[in-house]
Enzyme design. Structure first.
Site, short mmCIF file in Angstrom:
data_model
loop_
_atom_site.label_atom_id
_atom_site.label_comp_id
_atom_site.label_asym_id
_atom_site.label_seq_id
_atom_site.Cartn_x
_atom_site.Cartn_y
_atom_site.Cartn_z
N ASP A 59 -4.38 0.54 4.82
CA ASP A 59 -4.20 -0.88 5.13
C ASP A 59 -3.75 -0.99 6.59
OD1 ASP A 59 -3.78 -3.66 4.70
OD2 ASP A 59 -1.64 -3.26 4.56
N THR A 93 -7.43 -4.57 9.65
CA THR A 93 -8.02 -3.53 10.50
C THR A 93 -9.08 -4.15 11.40
OG1 THR A 93 -7.73 -2.01 8.65
CG2 THR A 93 -9.05 -1.23 10.48
#
Length: 525
Positions: A59, A93
């Site tokens: 994550d 991301t």
């Protein structure tokens, strides 16, 4: 020339400052890059503190939050990923990677002697164009409940496919969609409790209506209560001994000590009587409850639960519709919680207390099972991302296809704008289009595919009318996103686009970095 700054202060100007900013931001972007997409890899983060905690995650926000960074431009990227996590939950991301790519392209332009303000002006035009391209191609099925539910399922599966839960993504997508649809449009995820219990496999996880408290029921107390009236409290129930700090009591015989103890006991008895007078049959306390008051509660047929964790009682008060009380003199002013049944259940080896039929109908608990704490932590983060995205999508029901489709669509529109725009800004607009194409390129690279071949095929496909082509990383070809059911929330994509461009602009504007001199001890005297 006289120095204006103190001796240890560091000043970098012009190209050197810009270079430092670019290098820092690109390093962060390269770090997060390998976790992007369904075939992204995980990172192990080991803390240097006590216990050397280990986190295994892919994550983006979790990885960047855990880093100690010195470079100021890199901190800007860490901040945007945090904001993305808080705002929409997913795309943490992507936002960092896109900002990094925009800066990479900007660096080339600056080397061509194009002024940063010209680049920013071009990026602004390109951003507007890209956003309009997205807006014109969204789909919205909020009128048709079944189609909308299918959209939500697809979004949940797309979000989970790049996480640890990708093997059982249909199962967990179903859990997440059920939990979010119970909220009836609210984005407050407080009423969805995620409980982690090691043991079993991820497939053993389940959704349960109501609330589960991680506590055992005391000895000699009712194991099941129907139509419960619950008093949630944060009060000391352990005062059957003198506890005044530093108090000295002098007595001349043992019988006086006994009197003091009797008085203490009497005080406790009166407090318990006041609590019982609220007409409750369940008492839950944040602090300890000693044996004597517990005995009194058991005699009155009241279930007393001690030492409930603070987050637990906050959430319990929320879902049962009660308030946390700490004084009991006015029973009328205390708001009690209500639920239909309180009973003890077993999950794995542990006993827990289950509250069903709570006042807040949308409350539910997702119980996660898994091989180890690390797996469970990562599963919780993945599920939390999915829940965030779904709750945002229920409010803003527009959806897009995924798999690099939106980026190619925006890149095509931005490319056309670059051809129409005169002057140096057209170079910046062209650079924006290249940066957008980098996201599908990275998704393909991470899956070990030939990205150059795939992206050129994808670009050709996108020049046809009503194209729904994107990258299918499972087969390693260009696939039809509509048939594969790969969908994303419009709100997430828009947030990625806006945050990344603004962050890149902010870093581009920098032309000087001044690091202050550290304060010396003698300066403070």
């Amino acid at each position: 020339m006289e120095r204006v700054l103190k001796d240890d202060a560091v000043e970098e100007k012009g190209d050197r400052a810009r270079m430092a900013s670019f290098v820092g931001a690109m390093a962060i972007s390269d770090l997060a890059k390998t976790t992007l997409g369904p075939k992204g890899m995980d990172k192990i983060l080991q803390s240097t503190g006590r216990g050397r905690n280990v986190t295994v995650t892919n994550d983006g926000a979790t990885i960047l939050k855990s880093l100690h960074i010195d470079n100021p431009a890199a901190k800007v990227l860490v901040d945007i990923s945090k904001v993305q996590d808080d705002e929409v939950g997913d795309g943490t991301t992507s936002v960092v990677v896109l900002a990094g790519e925009l800066l990479k392209e900007a660096e080339k332009l600056i080397n061509m002697k194009i002024h940063p303000m010209t680049i920013i002006a071009g990026y602004r035009m390109a951003l507007e164009c890209a956003r309009n391209a997205l807006l014109q191609n969204t789909m919205d099925n909020k009128e048709n409940t079944d189609k909308f539910r299918a959209d939500l399922m697809n979004i949940a599966m797309t979000t989970l496919s790049s996480k640890i839960l990708s093997q059982d993504k249909e199962y967990f997508a179903e859990l997440a969609v059920d939990a979010v649809l119970r909220l009836k449009g609210s984005t407050n995820l407080e009423s969805i409790q995620i409980l982690k219990k090691p043991g079993g496999s991820l497939k053993d996880s389940f959704l349960d209506e109501g609330f589960i408290l991680d506590k055992k029921i005391g000895i000699g107390q009712p194991k099941r209560i129907e139509n419960a009236k619950i008093l949630v409290a944060n009060t000391a129930m352990d005062t059957d001994k003198v506890k005044i700090y530093g108090a000295q009591v002098r007595v001349d015989s043992m019988s006086k000590v006994a009197d003091i103890e009797a008085a203490e006991k009497q005080k406790m008895r009166e407090k318990v009587q006041k609590i019982i007078a609220h007409g409750i049959n369940c008492f839950i306390n944040r602090q300890l409850i000693y044996n004597f008051p517990e005995e009194l509660f058991a005699d009155a047929g009241i279930l007393a639960i001690e030492h409930a964790d603070f987050e637990g009682i906050e959430r319990l008060a929320l879902v049962t519709g009660g308030e946390i009380a700490s004084t009991f003199d006015n029973p009328d002013s205390v708001k009690l919680g209500h639920c239909k049944v309180i009973e003890e259940i077993m999950i794995g080896e542990d006993r827990l207390i289950h509250f069903s039929g709570v006042a807040m109908g949308q409350a539910c608990t997702i119980v996660l099972r898994g091989a180890s704490e690390h797996v469970l932590d990562e599963a919780e983060r993945s599920l939390h991302d999915a829940l965030c995205v779904l709750s945002q999508t229920v409010n803003d029901t527009r959806v897009l296809f995924g798999g690099g489709w939106p980026e190619m669509l925006m890149a095509k529109e931005v490319d056309e704008l670059a051809r129409k725009t005169p002057g140096k800004r057209s170079h910046a607009i062209d650079a924006f289009s290249h940066a957008l194409q980098a996201i599908p390129t990275i998704i393909a690279d991470n899956a070990g595919l030939d990205s150059a071949e795939l992206i050129s095929q994808l670009r050709a496909e996108h020049h046809k009318e009503n194209c729904t082509a994107g990258i299918d990383v499972i087969t390693g070809t260009v696939g039809d996103m509509q048939r594969l059911g790969i969908q994303e929330s419009f709100k997430v994509k828009q947030a990625i686009l806006l945050s990344a461009t603004e962050a890149a602009e902010m870093i581009l504007r920098v032309d000087e970095i001044i690091s202050c001199a550290p304060r010396r001890r003698e300066d403070r005297m």
